[in-house]
Design a protein around this motif. Structure first.
Motif, short mmCIF file in Angstrom:
data_model
loop_
_atom_site.label_atom_id
_atom_site.label_comp_id
_atom_site.label_asym_id
_atom_site.label_seq_id
_atom_site.Cartn_x
_atom_site.Cartn_y
_atom_site.Cartn_z
N GLU A 184 -71.90 -15.17 13.62
CA GLU A 184 -72.00 -15.67 12.13
C GLU A 184 -73.09 -15.72 11.84
N GLY A 185 -73.56 -15.63 10.58
CA GLY A 185 -74.66 -15.91 9.77
C GLY A 185 -75.11 -14.63 9.22
N VAL A 186 -76.66 -14.54 8.78
CA VAL A 186 -76.78 -13.24 8.22
C VAL A 186 -77.38 -12.54 9.33
N LEU A 187 -76.83 -11.30 9.52
CA LEU A 187 -77.02 -10.04 10.51
C LEU A 187 -77.16 -8.94 10.14
N ASP A 188 -77.77 -8.00 10.85
CA ASP A 188 -77.90 -6.52 10.65
C ASP A 188 -76.56 -5.59 10.73
N ASN A 189 -76.38 -4.72 9.94
CA ASN A 189 -75.36 -3.69 10.21
C ASN A 189 -76.28 -2.32 10.12
N LEU A 190 -75.60 -1.22 10.64
CA LEU A 190 -76.33 -0.02 10.61
C LEU A 190 -75.41 1.21 9.91
N GLY A 212 -81.39 2.79 7.66
CA GLY A 212 -80.01 2.78 7.44
C GLY A 212 -79.59 0.88 7.64
N ARG A 213 -80.44 0.22 7.83
CA ARG A 213 -79.88 -1.20 8.25
C ARG A 213 -79.94 -2.02 6.89
N LEU A 214 -78.65 -2.71 7.00
CA LEU A 214 -78.37 -3.59 5.77
C LEU A 214 -78.01 -5.02 6.39
N ARG A 215 -78.38 -6.08 5.37
CA ARG A 215 -78.05 -7.43 5.82
C ARG A 215 -76.75 -7.83 5.44
N VAL A 216 -75.88 -8.49 6.19
CA VAL A 216 -74.49 -8.81 5.82
C VAL A 216 -74.53 -10.59 6.30
N LEU A 217 -73.38 -10.99 5.64
CA LEU A 217 -73.01 -12.27 5.81
C LEU A 217 -71.89 -12.16 6.82
N ASP A 218 -72.06 -12.86 7.96
CA ASP A 218 -70.93 -12.47 9.08
C ASP A 218 -70.41 -13.85 9.61
N SER A 219 -68.97 -13.80 9.65
CA SER A 219 -68.21 -14.79 10.18
C SER A 219 -66.94 -14.34 10.82
N ARG A 220 -66.83 -14.02 12.17
CA ARG A 220 -65.95 -13.46 12.77
C ARG A 220 -65.80 -13.74 13.99
#
Length: 242
Positions: A184-190, A212-220
């Motif tokens: 959860e929170g604002v994390l990195d994806n690739l 190639g990194r992007l910031r995502v809002l995650d909650s899972r």
């Protein structure tokens, strides 16, 4: 930005002019009458009655797009109507035979991705107890969408997990202590190499540059682990960075 933060909520031109409408179907309610001058889009609400900013964000995205296109839409005499279906709680699913919708967006939502495991007592069910009978007609709808050349489905979070189950390409696996539990929170994806060659993601990849990194809002609570030898070919666009 120019007119202030309350403008889109209270004074939106798309709402005031009637060029955009958002309809939440009440339990047992029938669909609004079909109209050739109305472009209907479907929101598949997976929140089981939970208040959720993700669902409102989807509705707002349709409203914003309508606002951006308000001049050509008005010139063509066309309006946009977003219809929200309470899939899991009210068992509302668009009829797979109804071709009025060309855009479907499924939202996130609480609980296990397999509705049969939501018994209200397992911590990963998050208090959800549900009738799983909505899943079969939803998967029939997914089948119907893939058979059409004029329809598309964007699956967010919980709906994405359901899509992976429907395609039988990945298993939902609870994130254990070794993964830090819930993500959860604002994390990195690739982004993957497949994304760099994809007609839509390639431009995004160029803007991100070589990392190639992007910031995502995650909650899972779950990871979706690809199955070996999955029966349908898919392209993975991005992964978490752990």
């Amino acid at each position: 930005r120019t007119r202030g933060v309350s403008y889109c909520g209270a004074d939106c031109t798309a709402l005031k002019s009637g060029i955009f409408e958002h309809v939440r179907l009440a339990p047992g309610a029938s669909l609004p009458e079909r109209d050739p001058r109305i472009l209907d889009v479907a929101i598949l609400d997976m929140n089981h009655g939970w208040p959720n900013v993700g669902h409102e964000g989807v509705a707002s995205a349709f409203q914003d797009a309508t606002c951006e296109l308000s001049i050509p839409l008005a010139a063509a005499g066309v309006t946009v109507r977003a219809i929200s279906f309470d899939v899991r709680r009210a068992l509302q699913i668009p009829d797979a035979r109804d071709d009025r919708f060309t855009i479907y967006v499924g939202t996130g939502g609480p609980g296990h991705i397999d509705p049969r495991l939501n018994d209200g007592s397992d911590p990963r069910a998050q208090g959800v107890v549900e009738d799983p009978s909505w899943e079969a007609p939803l998967f029939r709808l997914f089948d119907a969408i893939t058979e059409r050349d004029d329809a598309s489905l964007l699956a967010v979070c919980h709906t994405f997990g359901l899509m992976c189950r429907w395609l039988d390409i990945a298993d939902p696996v609870a994130r254990g202590p070794e993964k830090g539990g819930k993500s959860e929170g604002v994390l990195d994806n690739l982004l993957t190499e497949s994304a760099r060659e994809h007609p839509l993601f390639a431009a995004f990849a160029r803007r991100l540059g070589p990392p190639g990194r992007l910031r995502v809002l995650d909650s899972r609570l779950y990871d979706l682990i690809p199955k070996a030898g999955a029966p349908r070919r898919v392209a993975i666009m991005a992964t978490e960075t752990l």
